[in-house]
Design a protein around this motif. Structure first.
Motif, PDB file in Angstrom:
ATOM      1  N   ASP A   1       0.847  -1.177  -0.155  1.00  0.00           N
ATOM      2  CA  ASP A   1       0.045   0.384  -0.168  1.00  0.00           C
ATOM      3  C   ASP A   1       1.263   1.122   0.123  1.00  0.00           C
ATOM      4  OD1 ASP A   1      -2.113  -1.370  -0.182  1.00  0.00           O
ATOM      5  OD2 ASP A   1      -2.652  -1.206   2.473  1.00  0.00           O
ATOM      6  N   MET A   2       1.811   1.874   0.996  1.00  0.00           N
ATOM      7  CA  MET A   2       2.398   2.265   1.227  1.00  0.00           C
ATOM      8  C   MET A   2       3.245   2.544  -0.569  1.00  0.00           C
ATOM      9  SD  MET A   2       6.574   3.142   3.938  1.00  0.00           S
ATOM     10  CE  MET A   2       6.355   1.495   3.518  1.00  0.00           C
ATOM     11  N   THR A   3       3.908   1.699  -0.832  1.00  0.00           N
ATOM     12  CA  THR A   3       4.598   2.075  -1.845  1.00  0.00           C
ATOM     13  C   THR A   3       4.296   1.452  -3.789  1.00  0.00           C
ATOM     14  OG1 THR A   3       4.818  -0.164  -2.595  1.00  0.00           O
ATOM     15  CG2 THR A   3       6.881   0.487  -0.781  1.00  0.00           C
ATOM     16  N   SER A   4       2.576   1.905  -2.858  1.00  0.00           N
ATOM     17  CA  SER A   4       2.047   1.688  -4.554  1.00  0.00           C
ATOM     18  C   SER A   4       1.233   2.954  -4.621  1.00  0.00           C
ATOM     19  CB  SER A   4       0.424   0.891  -4.048  1.00  0.00           C
ATOM     20  OG  SER A   4       1.244  -0.661  -4.345  1.00  0.00           O
ATOM     21  N   ARG A   5       1.708   4.492  -3.791  1.00  0.00           N
ATOM     22  CA  ARG A   5       1.116   5.452  -3.667  1.00  0.00           C
ATOM     23  C   ARG A   5       2.519   5.792  -4.063  1.00  0.00           C
ATOM     24  NH1 ARG A   5      -1.590   3.808   0.733  1.00  0.00           N
ATOM     25  NH2 ARG A   5      -0.013   4.453   2.443  1.00  0.00           N
ATOM     26  N   PRO A   6       2.254   7.486  -4.729  1.00  0.00           N
ATOM     27  CA  PRO A   6       3.374   8.586  -5.747  1.00  0.00           C
ATOM     28  C   PRO A   6       3.754   9.461  -4.701  1.00  0.00           C
ATOM     29  CG  PRO A   6       0.961   9.023  -6.865  1.00  0.00           C
ATOM     30  CD  PRO A   6       1.303   7.689  -5.902  1.00  0.00           C
ATOM     31  N   ASN A   7       4.764   9.674  -3.860  1.00  0.00           N
ATOM     32  CA  ASN A   7       5.327  10.357  -2.898  1.00  0.00           C
ATOM     33  C   ASN A   7       5.638  11.415  -3.253  1.00  0.00           C
ATOM     34  OD1 ASN A   7       6.512  11.083  -1.010  1.00  0.00           O
ATOM     35  ND2 ASN A   7       7.513  10.031  -0.454  1.00  0.00           N
TER      36      ASN A   7
END
Length: 120
Positions: free
Chosen positions: A108-114
């Motif tokens: 989940d964390m790495t699926s959203r652009p930062n």
């Protein structure tokens, strides 16, 4: 049924079936030419052995418990052993569930652009 037939019906290798016999987990009769023959009950026996192996029990533990299974009786010692194995499995399930949840969090964390990362 012959060993190849049992292997096919249970999806277990012939080598594994021979090992089960060596360990005293499975029994066969022999034909005059030395071929192994199994009764229909061997299918369920092999499936039980596979389940117990899959649960992490050793062949020694399985061999110690199968007489109680066959007789449909248990001793305080065998019940304690089974309970200990069940508790060990419950612990593994809890640990695996935690690992799965952590992986889901990472996905989940790495699926959203930062917005702070520059990918260019």
């Amino acid at each position: 049924m012959r060993i190849g037939d049992l292997a096919t019906r249970t999806r277990v290798s012939v080598r594994a079936l021979r090992y089960y016999e060596e360990q005293g987990l499975l029994a066969s009769t022999r034909s005059g030419s030395g071929q192994r023959h199994y009764g229909d009950a061997a299918v369920n026996r092999v499936r039980l052995i596979q389940q117990l192996y899959g649960a992490g029990l050793s062949s020694r533990t399985i061999a110690e418990l199968l007489p109680c299974v066959d007789a449909r009786v248990s001793t305080p010692e065998s019940r304690a052993r089974l309970a200990a194995e069940r508790d060990r499995i419950d612990t593994q399930i809890a640990e695996l569930t935690l690992a799965r949840d952590r992986l889901n969090d990472i996905i989940d964390m790495t699926s959203r652009p930062n917005p702070e990362c520059d990918y260019a």
